[in-house]
Design a protein around this motif. Structure first.
Motif, PDB file in Angstrom:
ATOM      1  N   ASN A  47      65.451 -68.249  -2.186  1.00  0.00           N
ATOM      2  CA  ASN A  47      65.483 -69.332  -3.152  1.00  0.00           C
ATOM      3  C   ASN A  47      64.719 -68.961  -4.410  1.00  0.00           C
ATOM      4  O   ASN A  47      63.739 -68.220  -4.361  1.00  0.00           O
ATOM      5  CB  ASN A  47      64.920 -70.615  -2.539  1.00  0.00           C
ATOM      6  N   VAL A  48      65.199 -69.477  -5.543  1.00  0.00           N
ATOM      7  CA  VAL A  48      64.632 -69.189  -6.856  1.00  0.00           C
ATOM      8  C   VAL A  48      64.289 -70.494  -7.570  1.00  0.00           C
ATOM      9  O   VAL A  48      64.688 -71.562  -7.144  1.00  0.00           O
ATOM     10  CB  VAL A  48      65.605 -68.331  -7.698  1.00  0.00           C
ATOM     11  N   ARG A  49      63.542 -70.370  -8.663  1.00  0.00           N
ATOM     12  CA  ARG A  49      63.058 -71.553  -9.385  1.00  0.00           C
ATOM     13  C   ARG A  49      64.094 -72.200 -10.306  1.00  0.00           C
ATOM     14  O   ARG A  49      64.008 -73.399 -10.580  1.00  0.00           O
ATOM     15  CB  ARG A  49      61.833 -71.186 -10.207  1.00  0.00           C
ATOM     16  N   THR A  50      65.038 -71.415 -10.830  1.00  0.00           N
ATOM     17  CA  THR A  50      66.026 -71.956 -11.764  1.00  0.00           C
ATOM     18  C   THR A  50      67.417 -71.433 -11.433  1.00  0.00           C
ATOM     19  O   THR A  50      67.568 -70.356 -10.845  1.00  0.00           O
ATOM     20  CB  THR A  50      65.708 -71.547 -13.220  1.00  0.00           C
ATOM     21  N   LYS A  51      68.420 -72.175 -11.838  1.00  0.00           N
ATOM     22  CA  LYS A  51      69.793 -71.738 -11.582  1.00  0.00           C
ATOM     23  C   LYS A  51      70.121 -70.463 -12.365  1.00  0.00           C
ATOM     24  O   LYS A  51      70.946 -69.673 -11.932  1.00  0.00           O
ATOM     25  CB  LYS A  51      70.786 -72.873 -11.840  1.00  0.00           C
ATOM     26  N   GLU A  52      69.431 -70.249 -13.483  1.00  0.00           N
ATOM     27  CA  GLU A  52      69.687 -69.060 -14.293  1.00  0.00           C
ATOM     28  C   GLU A  52      69.236 -67.767 -13.599  1.00  0.00           C
ATOM     29  O   GLU A  52      69.646 -66.679 -14.008  1.00  0.00           O
ATOM     30  CB  GLU A  52      68.985 -69.185 -15.649  1.00  0.00           C
ATOM     31  N   GLU A  53      68.432 -67.864 -12.568  1.00  0.00           N
ATOM     32  CA  GLU A  53      67.967 -66.682 -11.844  1.00  0.00           C
ATOM     33  C   GLU A  53      68.977 -66.187 -10.805  1.00  0.00           C
ATOM     34  O   GLU A  53      68.860 -65.059 -10.327  1.00  0.00           O
ATOM     35  CB  GLU A  53      66.649 -66.990 -11.127  1.00  0.00           C
ATOM     36  N   ALA A  84      72.482 -65.531 -10.782  1.00  0.00           N
ATOM     37  CA  ALA A  84      73.423 -64.456 -11.132  1.00  0.00           C
ATOM     38  C   ALA A  84      72.736 -63.104 -11.327  1.00  0.00           C
ATOM     39  O   ALA A  84      73.238 -62.084 -10.814  1.00  0.00           O
ATOM     40  CB  ALA A  84      74.239 -64.844 -12.363  1.00  0.00           C
ATOM     41  N   PRO A  85      71.597 -63.027 -12.043  1.00  0.00           N
ATOM     42  CA  PRO A  85      70.953 -61.722 -12.193  1.00  0.00           C
ATOM     43  C   PRO A  85      70.518 -61.093 -10.868  1.00  0.00           C
ATOM     44  O   PRO A  85      70.576 -59.875 -10.699  1.00  0.00           O
ATOM     45  CB  PRO A  85      69.742 -62.012 -13.083  1.00  0.00           C
ATOM     46  N   LEU A  86      70.095 -61.915  -9.907  1.00  0.00           N
ATOM     47  CA  LEU A  86      69.719 -61.369  -8.612  1.00  0.00           C
ATOM     48  C   LEU A  86      70.938 -60.857  -7.846  1.00  0.00           C
ATOM     49  O   LEU A  86      70.863 -59.858  -7.131  1.00  0.00           O
ATOM     50  CB  LEU A  86      68.949 -62.386  -7.783  1.00  0.00           C
ATOM     51  N   LEU A  87      72.079 -61.519  -8.018  1.00  0.00           N
ATOM     52  CA  LEU A  87      73.313 -61.012  -7.409  1.00  0.00           C
ATOM     53  C   LEU A  87      73.664 -59.651  -8.007  1.00  0.00           C
ATOM     54  O   LEU A  87      74.040 -58.719  -7.282  1.00  0.00           O
ATOM     55  CB  LEU A  87      74.468 -61.996  -7.617  1.00  0.00           C
ATOM     56  N   GLU A  88      73.519 -59.522  -9.318  1.00  0.00           N
ATOM     57  CA  GLU A  88      73.797 -58.241  -9.974  1.00  0.00           C
ATOM     58  C   GLU A  88      72.805 -57.168  -9.521  1.00  0.00           C
ATOM     59  O   GLU A  88      73.187 -56.011  -9.337  1.00  0.00           O
ATOM     60  CB  GLU A  88      73.771 -58.404 -11.495  1.00  0.00           C
ATOM     61  N   LEU A  89      71.546 -57.554  -9.335  1.00  0.00           N
ATOM     62  CA  LEU A  89      70.556 -56.621  -8.828  1.00  0.00           C
ATOM     63  C   LEU A  89      70.958 -56.110  -7.440  1.00  0.00           C
ATOM     64  O   LEU A  89      70.825 -54.924  -7.143  1.00  0.00           O
ATOM     65  CB  LEU A  89      69.179 -57.279  -8.778  1.00  0.00           C
ATOM     66  N   ALA A  90      71.487 -56.995  -6.624  1.00  0.00           N
ATOM     67  CA  ALA A  90      71.947 -56.600  -5.289  1.00  0.00           C
ATOM     68  C   ALA A  90      73.074 -55.577  -5.381  1.00  0.00           C
ATOM     69  O   ALA A  90      73.115 -54.605  -4.615  1.00  0.00           O
ATOM     70  CB  ALA A  90      72.403 -57.826  -4.504  1.00  0.00           C
ATOM     71  N   VAL A  91      73.977 -55.763  -6.323  1.00  0.00           N
ATOM     72  CA  VAL A  91      75.079 -54.810  -6.508  1.00  0.00           C
ATOM     73  C   VAL A  91      74.519 -53.464  -6.964  1.00  0.00           C
ATOM     74  O   VAL A  91      74.898 -52.410  -6.437  1.00  0.00           O
ATOM     75  CB  VAL A  91      76.111 -55.354  -7.524  1.00  0.00           C
ATOM     76  N   THR A  92      73.610 -53.501  -7.916  1.00  0.00           N
ATOM     77  CA  THR A  92      72.981 -52.280  -8.407  1.00  0.00           C
ATOM     78  C   THR A  92      72.282 -51.527  -7.279  1.00  0.00           C
ATOM     79  O   THR A  92      72.294 -50.293  -7.234  1.00  0.00           O
ATOM     80  CB  THR A  92      71.966 -52.607  -9.522  1.00  0.00           C
ATOM     81  N   ALA A  93      71.713 -52.264  -6.350  1.00  0.00           N
ATOM     82  CA  ALA A  93      70.996 -51.666  -5.226  1.00  0.00           C
ATOM     83  C   ALA A  93      71.924 -51.178  -4.113  1.00  0.00           C
ATOM     84  O   ALA A  93      71.462 -50.582  -3.155  1.00  0.00           O
ATOM     85  CB  ALA A  93      70.004 -52.672  -4.660  1.00  0.00           C
ATOM     86  N   GLY A  94      73.242 -51.440  -4.242  1.00  0.00           N
ATOM     87  CA  GLY A  94      74.190 -50.977  -3.235  1.00  0.00           C
ATOM     88  C   GLY A  94      74.847 -52.069  -2.421  1.00  0.00           C
ATOM     89  O   GLY A  94      75.598 -51.784  -1.493  1.00  0.00           O
ATOM     90  N   GLY A  95      74.584 -53.327  -2.762  1.00  0.00           N
ATOM     91  CA  GLY A  95      75.214 -54.441  -2.071  1.00  0.00           C
ATOM     92  C   GLY A  95      76.547 -54.805  -2.687  1.00  0.00           C
ATOM     93  O   GLY A  95      77.034 -54.136  -3.604  1.00  0.00           O
ATOM     94  N   ARG A  96      77.126 -55.867  -2.171  1.00  0.00           N
ATOM     95  CA  ARG A  96      78.436 -56.328  -2.650  1.00  0.00           C
ATOM     96  C   ARG A  96      78.402 -57.850  -2.774  1.00  0.00           C
ATOM     97  O   ARG A  96      77.932 -58.539  -1.875  1.00  0.00           O
ATOM     98  CB  ARG A  96      79.506 -55.912  -1.633  1.00  0.00           C
TER      99      ARG A  96
END
Length: 149
Positions: A79-85, A87-99
């Protein structure tokens, strides 16, 4: 991404039947009177365990219940503090090798969520829940941290 698990969601065939099981173990529900029947929550020490309809969780992910081999019906939530956080965490997961399994978006209960899986297929939800604000240290509790925390 902070090193924590906020909400453990168990996808179950019958939410209320599963809730009766946990109630019988002596667990106290955190679910309020206005919460949907499809969600039952129990505050743990540092996390919350949520029971959620397996069919609805699969629908949230946009998949049939049996579409992902090995999908156990459980997600780990950050869980995160704002809705704006979200999408960037999803992109971070992709960068790290996730989908990404489901891009960030609003959900029926008033929050904003997205799903990704790690390289081994474990499903994570990144969620902003306006009804459960995080503590200063990032701790999550169903219903949030107010003056009594």
């Amino acid at each position: 991404m902070g090193q924590r698990v906020s909400l453990i969601t168990l996808a179950v065939k019958d939410v209320q039947a599963s809730a009766r099981f946990y109630d019988a173990l002596g667990w106290q529900r955190a679910t309020g009177p206005d919460d949907p029947e499809e969600v039952v929550a129990y505050n743990l020490i540092g996390q919350t365990l949520g029971l959620y309809s397996k069919a609805m969780l699969a629908a949230d992910l946009g998949i049939p219940e049996d579409a992902i081999g090995g999908f156990s019906g459980m997600t780990l939530s950050h869980n995160v503090r704002t809705k704006e956080e979200v999408a960037p965490l999803l992109e971070l997961a992709v960068t790290a090798g996730g989908r990404i399994l489901k891009p960030a978006g609003d959900i029926f209960w008033g929050g904003h969520i997205g799903y990704f899986c790690d390289p081994d297929g474990h499903v994570w939800e990144v969620a902003f829940n306006p009804f459960s604000p995080l503590a200063e240290d990032g701790a999550f509790r169903w219903g949030g941290y107010g003056a009594e925390a």
